[in-house]
Design a protein around this motif. Sequence first.
Motif, PDB file in Angstrom:
ATOM      1  N   GLY A 315       0.816  -1.200   0.000  1.00 30.98           N
ATOM      2  CA  GLY A 315       0.000   0.000   0.000  1.00 30.98           C
ATOM      3  C   GLY A 315       0.851   1.251   0.000  1.00 30.98           C
ATOM      4  N   GLY A 316       0.481   2.210  -0.857  1.00 33.77           N
ATOM      5  CA  GLY A 316       1.222   3.466  -0.905  1.00 33.77           C
ATOM      6  C   GLY A 316       2.427   3.457  -1.813  1.00 33.77           C
ATOM      7  N   ILE A 317       2.663   2.336  -2.519  1.00 31.67           N
ATOM      8  CA  ILE A 317       3.863   2.226  -3.348  1.00 31.67           C
ATOM      9  C   ILE A 317       3.702   2.929  -4.692  1.00 31.67           C
ATOM     10  N   GLY A 318       2.438   3.308  -5.055  1.00 28.27           N
ATOM     11  CA  GLY A 318       2.220   4.040  -6.295  1.00 28.27           C
ATOM     12  C   GLY A 318       1.656   3.208  -7.423  1.00 28.27           C
ATOM     13  N   LYS A 319       0.937   2.130  -7.092  1.00 28.59           N
ATOM     14  CA  LYS A 319       0.382   1.254  -8.133  1.00 28.59           C
ATOM     15  C   LYS A 319      -0.671   1.979  -8.963  1.00 28.59           C
ATOM     16  N   GLU A 434       6.218  -5.944 -10.278  1.00 30.24           N
ATOM     17  CA  GLU A 434       6.282  -5.642  -8.847  1.00 30.24           C
ATOM     18  C   GLU A 434       6.976  -4.301  -8.635  1.00 30.24           C
ATOM     19  N   LEU A 435       6.352  -3.446  -7.837  1.00 31.03           N
ATOM     20  CA  LEU A 435       6.902  -2.124  -7.575  1.00 31.03           C
ATOM     21  C   LEU A 435       7.633  -2.108  -6.239  1.00 31.03           C
ATOM     22  N   ASP A 436       8.756  -1.420  -6.230  1.00 28.68           N
ATOM     23  CA  ASP A 436       9.501  -1.169  -4.999  1.00 28.68           C
ATOM     24  C   ASP A 436       9.472   0.333  -4.743  1.00 28.68           C
ATOM     25  N   VAL A 437      10.092   0.749  -3.660  1.00 28.41           N
ATOM     26  CA  VAL A 437      10.142   2.182  -3.369  1.00 28.41           C
ATOM     27  C   VAL A 437      10.964   2.891  -4.444  1.00 28.41           C
ATOM     28  N   LEU A 438      10.837   4.206  -4.495  1.00 29.53           N
ATOM     29  CA  LEU A 438      11.578   4.998  -5.475  1.00 29.53           C
ATOM     30  C   LEU A 438      13.058   5.069  -5.103  1.00 29.53           C
ATOM     31  N   ALA A 439      13.891   5.282  -6.107  1.00 31.50           N
ATOM     32  CA  ALA A 439      15.303   5.550  -5.851  1.00 31.50           C
ATOM     33  C   ALA A 439      15.422   6.926  -5.193  1.00 31.50           C
ATOM     34  N   PRO A 440      16.507   7.156  -4.423  1.00 28.21           N
ATOM     35  CA  PRO A 440      16.642   8.454  -3.735  1.00 28.21           C
ATOM     36  C   PRO A 440      16.498   9.655  -4.648  1.00 28.21           C
ATOM     37  N   ALA A 467      13.153  12.761   2.161  1.00 25.66           N
ATOM     38  CA  ALA A 467      12.890  11.601   1.299  1.00 25.66           C
ATOM     39  C   ALA A 467      13.265  10.313   2.024  1.00 25.66           C
ATOM     40  N   ARG A 468      14.385  10.347   2.716  1.00 25.22           N
ATOM     41  CA  ARG A 468      14.825   9.155   3.445  1.00 25.22           C
ATOM     42  C   ARG A 468      13.867   8.825   4.590  1.00 25.22           C
ATOM     43  N   MET A 469      13.381   9.849   5.308  1.00 22.82           N
ATOM     44  CA  MET A 469      12.453   9.612   6.415  1.00 22.82           C
ATOM     45  C   MET A 469      11.091   9.133   5.921  1.00 22.82           C
ATOM     46  N   CYS A 470      10.766   9.430   4.679  1.00 21.92           N
ATOM     47  CA  CYS A 470       9.538   8.896   4.072  1.00 21.92           C
ATOM     48  C   CYS A 470       9.761   7.487   3.534  1.00 21.92           C
ATOM     49  N   GLY A 471      10.983   6.978   3.714  1.00 24.29           N
ATOM     50  CA  GLY A 471      11.268   5.634   3.224  1.00 24.29           C
ATOM     51  C   GLY A 471      11.187   5.515   1.720  1.00 24.29           C
ATOM     52  N   HIS A 472      11.234   6.655   1.004  1.00 19.11           N
ATOM     53  CA  HIS A 472      11.128   6.692  -0.460  1.00 19.11           C
ATOM     54  C   HIS A 472       9.825   6.062  -0.935  1.00 19.11           C
ATOM     55  N   LEU A 473       8.813   6.044  -0.060  1.00 22.07           N
ATOM     56  CA  LEU A 473       7.492   5.508  -0.388  1.00 22.07           C
ATOM     57  C   LEU A 473       6.676   6.609  -1.059  1.00 22.07           C
ATOM     58  N   PRO A 474       6.181   6.387  -2.281  1.00 21.13           N
ATOM     59  CA  PRO A 474       5.485   7.469  -2.994  1.00 21.13           C
ATOM     60  C   PRO A 474       4.350   8.114  -2.217  1.00 21.13           C
ATOM     61  N   LEU A 475       3.511   7.332  -1.546  1.00 16.28           N
ATOM     62  CA  LEU A 475       2.411   7.922  -0.783  1.00 16.28           C
ATOM     63  C   LEU A 475       2.942   8.845   0.304  1.00 16.28           C
ATOM     64  N   LEU A 513      -5.267  11.828   2.635  1.00 14.39           N
ATOM     65  CA  LEU A 513      -4.095  10.998   2.358  1.00 14.39           C
ATOM     66  C   LEU A 513      -3.435  10.652   3.681  1.00 14.39           C
ATOM     67  N   SER A 514      -3.209   9.370   3.945  1.00 16.86           N
ATOM     68  CA  SER A 514      -2.614   8.968   5.210  1.00 16.86           C
ATOM     69  C   SER A 514      -1.884   7.648   5.042  1.00 16.86           C
ATOM     70  N   VAL A 515      -0.620   7.633   5.419  1.00 17.07           N
ATOM     71  CA  VAL A 515       0.144   6.388   5.373  1.00 17.07           C
ATOM     72  C   VAL A 515      -0.451   5.391   6.364  1.00 17.07           C
ATOM     73  N   ARG A 516      -0.815   5.868   7.541  1.00 13.25           N
ATOM     74  CA  ARG A 516      -1.360   4.967   8.564  1.00 13.25           C
ATOM     75  C   ARG A 516      -2.650   4.299   8.066  1.00 13.25           C
ATOM     76  N   THR A 517      -3.542   5.074   7.474  1.00 16.15           N
ATOM     77  CA  THR A 517      -4.802   4.509   6.983  1.00 16.15           C
ATOM     78  C   THR A 517      -4.560   3.463   5.914  1.00 16.15           C
ATOM     79  N   THR A 518      -3.624   3.726   5.026  1.00 16.14           N
ATOM     80  CA  THR A 518      -3.306   2.774   3.964  1.00 16.14           C
ATOM     81  C   THR A 518      -2.795   1.459   4.538  1.00 16.14           C
ATOM     82  N   LEU A 519      -1.911   1.545   5.527  1.00 20.65           N
ATOM     83  CA  LEU A 519      -1.385   0.333   6.143  1.00 20.65           C
ATOM     84  C   LEU A 519      -2.445  -0.377   6.978  1.00 20.65           C
ATOM     85  N   ASP A 520      -3.342   0.391   7.587  1.00 22.13           N
ATOM     86  CA  ASP A 520      -4.431  -0.219   8.364  1.00 22.13           C
ATOM     87  C   ASP A 520      -5.275  -1.149   7.493  1.00 22.13           C
TER      88      ASP A 520
END
Length: 1022
Positions: A315-319, A434-440, A467-475, A513-520
């Motif tokens: 979730g949140g990877i940008g599919k 399969e999508l992974d996180v974005l490059a830095p 960007a690093r603290m967001c884990g490079h996660l698009p969402l 938009l919420s990372v927590r909601t997406t993971l929930d």
Amino acid sequence: MRSERERALVRIVVLGKVGVERAGTLTLPASGIARALLGALALAGVAGLSGLGDDTLKALLWGARDSVISDSTLAVAVYRLRRWLTEHADGTAEIVRTTNGYALRLNDGAEVDAAVFGTIVAEAHDLPAGQRAPALERALELWRGRALEDVSPDSLDQSAVDRLERRRIEAAMEHARAVLAEGAPERALPHLNPLVRAHPLDEQLLSVWIEVLASCGRQAEALAAFEKARVRLLDQLGVDPGPELRDVHIRVLRQETGAAEPPETEHVRREHPSQLPAAVPDFTGRDDQVDGILALLAAGDGNEPVSVSAVAGMGGIGKTALAVHIAHRIRADFPDGQLFVDLRGAERDPADPVEVLGRFLRALGVNAAAVPEGAAERVALYRSVLADRRILVVLDNAADEGQVEPLLPAGRMSRAVITSRTRLTALPGVRLVELDVLAPGQSTGLLTRIIGRDRTAAEPEATATLARMCGHLPLALRVAGARLAAKSHWRISGFVRRLREQGRLDELTQRGLSVRTTLDLSYRALGPEARRLYRLLGLLDAPDFPCWAAAALLGRPDAEAADLLETLVDAQLLDAAEHALDLPDPGTSGCVRYRFHDLVRDHARELCLAEDDQSERRAALRRALGGWLTLIDHVLHMVTGGGDALDAGEAARYPLDEAVLHLALTHPAEWMECERLAVTAAVRQAARLGDDELSWEIAVHSSMLFQPRHYVDAWQEVIAAALPAVRAAGNRRGEAALSERATELACARRDYDRALLDVRDALRLFEETEDPHGMALALRQLAVVHRMTGRFAEAERDGERARRLLARVGDTAGEAHAVLVIGCAQYERGDALDAVGVLMTARELAREARYTGVEVQAAYWIGQSLLALRRLDEARSLFEYVGEAAAAAGSRIAGMYVAHGLGCIHLATGRPDEAERLLRDALGLAEERGDRLMRARILYVLGALHRDRGDLLTARRLLERALALATEVSVPLWRAKCLFLLGDLLRRLDDAGSAELRREALEIFTAMGLPTAPGSPTHLLW
């Protein structure tokens, strides 16, 4: 629609993936053994058997290995399935013991779909013609794929599966004849198409299918199907089509098949829907994935099956962004329209594909009154409407293949793009992306596009940190960018500070938009045990972890944890990968490492703190940390021969499976490479947990495994993490043990002043705690410090005291190490002959204790002593032996010493070119390791080599570098040797400084008690 009674039923499903359907929700056993066992027992019941015997089940479940499968193994598999059925079938289905085996017993409210299928088909034969087709459709709709499709073929009674498949084919053909008679042939295609793909040589089936195609007005396809069947029969069986197939071919050619009215009647207008969401203006990255999907969707010429691309990721990877971006790129290629639906696959109420079909049909121009009620009829009409259209279908956020398959277009000019948090690999013709996180760089690029180049250019470091603290996660990046865009007066560095202080999940939310909601959403879709494991895994600080760590957290067997871990992987909440090390059996659970995305770990830990009480959290963590200590104990015992280490403290070990221990013991160096970061994290966690015993034991014992590969940073980290914990607890023995290891670390870093302070602390603390073994180990360390600082007499004295104490407590491995120190001191004070005898004793003791590391070190120093005695052939043999041992152990450090020793041999035997090549290799390894003393020793010999060649300026440069390094590490012996040789070289160059260097060297030799007469000491070169 399903009746209330049907909704209340518990249905054992075997016509597709094996599982239990309850209230419209299908749940699948996670274990392949459980699926095979449930399927086998269900089919046995359908066939009227009273059950299956133990031997039959073992042969089915474990194949050719049944001879080594015990009854208890089968019993465990049955027990686990019983427990699973209790949870998911609510007591309506259970496994019971028969005379010599097991059976599936169904109570009121339970049924097997295969039995229901057989009953409906049997009853349909007696129905009037107008009622027969709907009844057969109900029967055929029970099939969701091949029978037992997620069970390994090796675990199937293939004859039973084949009989069931044949009944399905016969039912589908009977249904086709019924709808042909009713003038609705398109209703047959959804049931015939998958069967034709699976049985392309069944002439009876092909005949019915071709007649249905022609009756739907698809005469060209019918003729092409006959031709393809004719060629396949000839190529694969060497026969021509039979009479039934030839007959239908002729009737198609004569147009005698009664083609149905084409779909475009007064009930179907030709609409061109355009349902795509708005394009993503700041779409960034994903170039390879975009190119690959575009190439797939562009493939074919209208004669190939529909191309399907399934985009998977957490979730949140940008599919969705990727799918919408691609859809807009190619929308002009699909002039008949673009369909889009959010299937809500991760939510509690995923979209019903039957309802979605209704929406699609109306969007395509079908009159609302003409949209059929039944699922099969809707699928048939949908595919008929799309048959000759060029449509793009985007199915977003799909739950599984069952939800998607009815919505796929059948027309060869249409294309489909699917997104899902699960890997939809069972769809025909699907290409998984399969999508992974974005490059830095892509992450910072996305932030720049959202908040503006001026702001990111003004704070480039803060942007990279964000960007690093967001884990490079698009969402997460989009949420962070949206918050900053809405707050133009905020500095990026200030927002980074808010993330650190307030918590990332709290701050990464903005207007829906919420990372927590997406993971929930992903979390809530899990079963209770998977949710519990997810939460507990969030407690671990280890960057990655093996299966056994999850089992320890749960307090469950490894096999159960493995199934749950794979559930989390399937839900895209964990990543799994075999580590990159070259191990012979990478399929074992010990070789698979699991890893959280940073934000997912935050989410799991947050849930754990909220839902699990403190005592359970602490107990789970102690089990996992105790597992790492158990592994370290076993590996250390093997590496050191069970000695040369402090006796165990009071920390609780957690028992691990023999297979896990075997892997670590078979590949200790590779295992340490994998576990190094996890072990350092374990020490930190044990210290924070307040478990001082656990923290110092993991730190002390792991540091002995860090030493051979020179992991000095990890070594320093574990000691620094554990020391405050033991001091706060007043744990004097733990503090003493850590001080002893700190001494060894200081010696490895060539900081002998620090080492002397640490070893004195260790000695004092061991004396206070009256620990003779600890005192002996500290005395040996003191002897090492004396040796390296040129106090050879003290080194021999303290080494002998340590040897006696170690012999008294029965630590043969430690005694061997102490004797090694004594022998090295004798060699370095110039007594090479006596050193040989002492070092041979050390080697024999090490062999007796199976302490390979000390045995190899002793061999090296015997070789050095023999080199000083000019017994060159004997020295060469020993260095070559050390080289073989180093290669077997994968030790690059030992390889450095071997290259140095053999280089000296070549130099002594008049082969300077070979000597220089080896010495340069050794120098590279010493520089890679950061070993300043070894670099000084190698540069010293290279200086002598170039002096003997007459290249005095190169020799001077090398010797000056060697002198600077020997001075840095405060090793007087090597400082004096470098001074003496450099002074001799300067004398040849008529340099006035020559005499001063030689005088200083002789003063140091005298202070160390070494001979200074001309030509002495004999070991000056080596």
